[in-house]
Design a protein around this motif. Structure first.
Motif, PDB file in Angstrom:
ATOM      1  N   GLU A   1       0.823  -1.208   0.000  1.00 25.75           N
ATOM      2  CA  GLU A   1       0.000   0.000   0.000  1.00 25.75           C
ATOM      3  C   GLU A   1       0.857   1.259   0.000  1.00 25.75           C
ATOM      4  OE1 GLU A   1      -3.288   0.272  -0.441  1.00 25.75           O
ATOM      5  OE2 GLU A   1      -3.290  -1.900  -0.700  1.00 25.75           O
ATOM      6  N   GLU A   2       1.944   1.249   0.758  1.00 28.17           N
ATOM      7  CA  GLU A   2       2.858   2.394   0.788  1.00 28.17           C
ATOM      8  C   GLU A   2       3.491   2.618  -0.583  1.00 28.17           C
ATOM      9  OE1 GLU A   2       7.011   3.737   2.938  1.00 28.17           O
ATOM     10  OE2 GLU A   2       5.669   2.377   4.007  1.00 28.17           O
TER      11      GLU A   2
ATOM     12  N   GLU B   1       3.283   5.876  -3.068  1.00 27.14           N
ATOM     13  CA  GLU B   1       4.487   6.537  -3.593  1.00 27.14           C
ATOM     14  C   GLU B   1       4.478   6.620  -5.112  1.00 27.14           C
ATOM     15  OE1 GLU B   1       7.817   4.278  -2.234  1.00 27.14           O
ATOM     16  OE2 GLU B   1       7.631   4.968  -0.159  1.00 27.14           O
ATOM     17  N   SER B   2       3.881   5.628  -5.764  1.00 25.23           N
ATOM     18  CA  SER B   2       3.939   5.533  -7.228  1.00 25.23           C
ATOM     19  C   SER B   2       2.645   5.968  -7.905  1.00 25.23           C
ATOM     20  CB  SER B   2       4.263   4.100  -7.628  1.00 25.23           C
ATOM     21  OG  SER B   2       3.200   3.239  -7.268  1.00 25.23           O
TER      22      SER B   2
ATOM     23  N   GLY C   1      -0.287   4.697  -7.633  1.00 26.18           N
ATOM     24  CA  GLY C   1      -1.116   3.565  -8.031  1.00 26.18           C
ATOM     25  C   GLY C   1      -0.488   2.602  -9.019  1.00 26.18           C
ATOM     26  N   ASP C   2       0.827   2.644  -9.199  1.00 28.85           N
ATOM     27  CA  ASP C   2       1.510   1.740 -10.137  1.00 28.85           C
ATOM     28  C   ASP C   2       1.642   0.350  -9.495  1.00 28.85           C
ATOM     29  OD1 ASP C   2       3.223   0.332 -11.818  1.00 28.85           O
ATOM     30  OD2 ASP C   2       4.597   2.032 -12.115  1.00 28.85           O
ATOM     31  N   LEU C   3       0.791  -0.596  -9.931  1.00 28.97           N
ATOM     32  CA  LEU C   3       0.787  -1.950  -9.346  1.00 28.97           C
ATOM     33  C   LEU C   3       2.103  -2.680  -9.567  1.00 28.97           C
ATOM     34  CD1 LEU C   3      -2.819  -3.137 -10.286  1.00 28.97           C
ATOM     35  CD2 LEU C   3      -1.956  -2.567  -8.016  1.00 28.97           C
ATOM     36  N   GLU C   4       2.682  -2.533 -10.730  1.00 27.78           N
ATOM     37  CA  GLU C   4       3.951  -3.212 -11.023  1.00 27.78           C
ATOM     38  C   GLU C   4       5.051  -2.726 -10.084  1.00 27.78           C
ATOM     39  OE1 GLU C   4       6.963  -3.896 -14.805  1.00 27.78           O
ATOM     40  OE2 GLU C   4       4.885  -3.350 -15.187  1.00 27.78           O
ATOM     41  N   TYR C   5       5.108  -1.413  -9.875  1.00 30.28           N
ATOM     42  CA  TYR C   5       6.095  -0.847  -8.954  1.00 30.28           C
ATOM     43  C   TYR C   5       5.868  -1.364  -7.535  1.00 30.28           C
ATOM     44  CZ  TYR C   5       8.519   2.521  -6.007  1.00 30.28           C
ATOM     45  OH  TYR C   5       9.329   3.098  -5.067  1.00 30.28           O
ATOM     46  N   ALA C   6       4.602  -1.429  -7.103  1.00 29.33           N
ATOM     47  CA  ALA C   6       4.281  -1.861  -5.741  1.00 29.33           C
ATOM     48  C   ALA C   6       4.680  -3.311  -5.489  1.00 29.33           C
ATOM     49  CB  ALA C   6       2.791  -1.665  -5.472  1.00 29.33           C
TER      50      ALA C   6
ATOM     51  N   PHE D   1       7.483  -4.751  -6.770  1.00 28.58           N
ATOM     52  CA  PHE D   1       8.939  -4.929  -6.819  1.00 28.58           C
ATOM     53  C   PHE D   1       9.469  -5.405  -5.475  1.00 28.58           C
ATOM     54  CE2 PHE D   1       9.532  -1.489 -10.297  1.00 28.58           C
ATOM     55  CZ  PHE D   1       9.316  -2.431 -11.286  1.00 28.58           C
ATOM     56  N   ALA D   2      10.369  -6.367  -5.500  1.00 24.52           N
ATOM     57  CA  ALA D   2      10.953  -6.925  -4.272  1.00 24.52           C
ATOM     58  C   ALA D   2      11.652  -5.848  -3.443  1.00 24.52           C
ATOM     59  CB  ALA D   2      11.927  -8.044  -4.625  1.00 24.52           C
ATOM     60  N   GLU D   3      12.171  -4.837  -4.100  1.00 27.68           N
ATOM     61  CA  GLU D   3      12.874  -3.768  -3.392  1.00 27.68           C
ATOM     62  C   GLU D   3      11.961  -2.992  -2.447  1.00 27.68           C
ATOM     63  OE1 GLU D   3      12.953  -4.227  -6.730  1.00 27.68           O
ATOM     64  OE2 GLU D   3      15.034  -4.812  -7.034  1.00 27.68           O
ATOM     65  N   ASN D   4      10.671  -3.085  -2.634  1.00 28.32           N
ATOM     66  CA  ASN D   4       9.713  -2.379  -1.788  1.00 28.32           C
ATOM     67  C   ASN D   4       9.273  -3.196  -0.572  1.00 28.32           C
ATOM     68  OD1 ASN D   4       9.529  -0.057  -3.418  1.00 28.32           O
ATOM     69  ND2 ASN D   4       8.175  -1.152  -4.817  1.00 28.32           N
ATOM     70  N   HIS D   5       9.823  -4.398  -0.410  1.00 26.57           N
ATOM     71  CA  HIS D   5       9.343  -5.304   0.635  1.00 26.57           C
ATOM     72  C   HIS D   5      10.489  -5.911   1.432  1.00 26.57           C
ATOM     73  CE1 HIS D   5       5.332  -5.105  -1.065  1.00 26.57           C
ATOM     74  NE2 HIS D   5       5.912  -5.200  -2.244  1.00 26.57           N
ATOM     75  N   ARG D   6      10.244  -6.073   2.741  1.00 19.17           N
ATOM     76  CA  ARG D   6      11.201  -6.786   3.595  1.00 19.17           C
ATOM     77  C   ARG D   6      11.042  -8.291   3.445  1.00 19.17           C
ATOM     78  NH1 ARG D   6       9.661  -4.120   9.138  1.00 19.17           N
ATOM     79  NH2 ARG D   6       7.863  -3.496   7.933  1.00 19.17           N
ATOM     80  N   PHE D   7       9.828  -8.724   3.112  1.00 16.52           N
ATOM     81  CA  PHE D   7       9.533 -10.140   2.922  1.00 16.52           C
ATOM     82  C   PHE D   7       8.919 -10.320   1.543  1.00 16.52           C
ATOM     83  CE2 PHE D   7       8.761  -9.257   7.466  1.00 16.52           C
ATOM     84  CZ  PHE D   7       9.715 -10.082   8.030  1.00 16.52           C
ATOM     85  N   ILE D   8       9.247 -11.416   0.896  1.00 19.46           N
ATOM     86  CA  ILE D   8       8.616 -11.759  -0.369  1.00 19.46           C
ATOM     87  C   ILE D   8       7.559 -12.825  -0.078  1.00 19.46           C
ATOM     88  CG2 ILE D   8       8.991 -12.732  -2.671  1.00 19.46           C
ATOM     89  CD1 ILE D   8      10.239  -9.937  -2.159  1.00 19.46           C
TER      90      ILE D   8
END
Length: 127
Positions: free
Chosen positions: A55-56, A60-61, A63-68, A70-77
């Motif tokens: 959601e964060e 930031e993007s 509403g870009d779902l593809e960006y949201a 990205f593994a770089e946006n998450h501590r856990f996959i």
């Protein structure tokens, strides 16, 4: 503990929650229960953290779902199909599949994957 909107004491809340935990635990030894509940709580928390970060990233993007995703946006996959809400859908799916199997069966059968033998529409039966 009263169910109205009055104040509930800390002790009443603790007793109520302990009673609920005992009811849910059933015949499982309290010492072993932690081996069941802690992994489930951890799994649920990982899913919640992933959702919060998703959601964060969406905010930031713009509403870009593809960006949201990205593994770089998450501590856990959390792999597809492995989120808490995916796992929560398994029992209803299994029940639906069991009903279909029973309907195709030649023998009378009664199956329920719930704690009781009743569903919203009654026991699962085949002719």
């Amino acid at each position: 503990m009263s169910l109205d909107n009055s104040h509930v004491s800390q002790q009443e809340l603790e007793q109520y929650l302990w009673g609920a935990a005992t009811l849910l635990r059933g015949g499982v030894d309290p010492g072993e229960y932690k081996n069941i509940i802690f992994p489930l709580m951890f799994f649920k928390r990982i899913s919640d953290v992933y959702d919060e970060e998703f959601e964060e990233a969406l905010r930031e993007s713009d509403g870009d779902l593809e960006y949201a995703q990205f593994a770089e946006n998450h501590r856990f996959i959390v792999p597809d199909g492995s989120h808490w809400k995916d796992v929560r859908e398994i029992p209803p799916m299994l029940e639906k599949q069991s009903r279909m199997l029973c309907e195709r069966s030649k023998k009378p059968t009664q199956i329920s994957l719930r704690a009781s033998s009743e569903t919203e529409t009654g026991p699962i039966k085949t002719a």
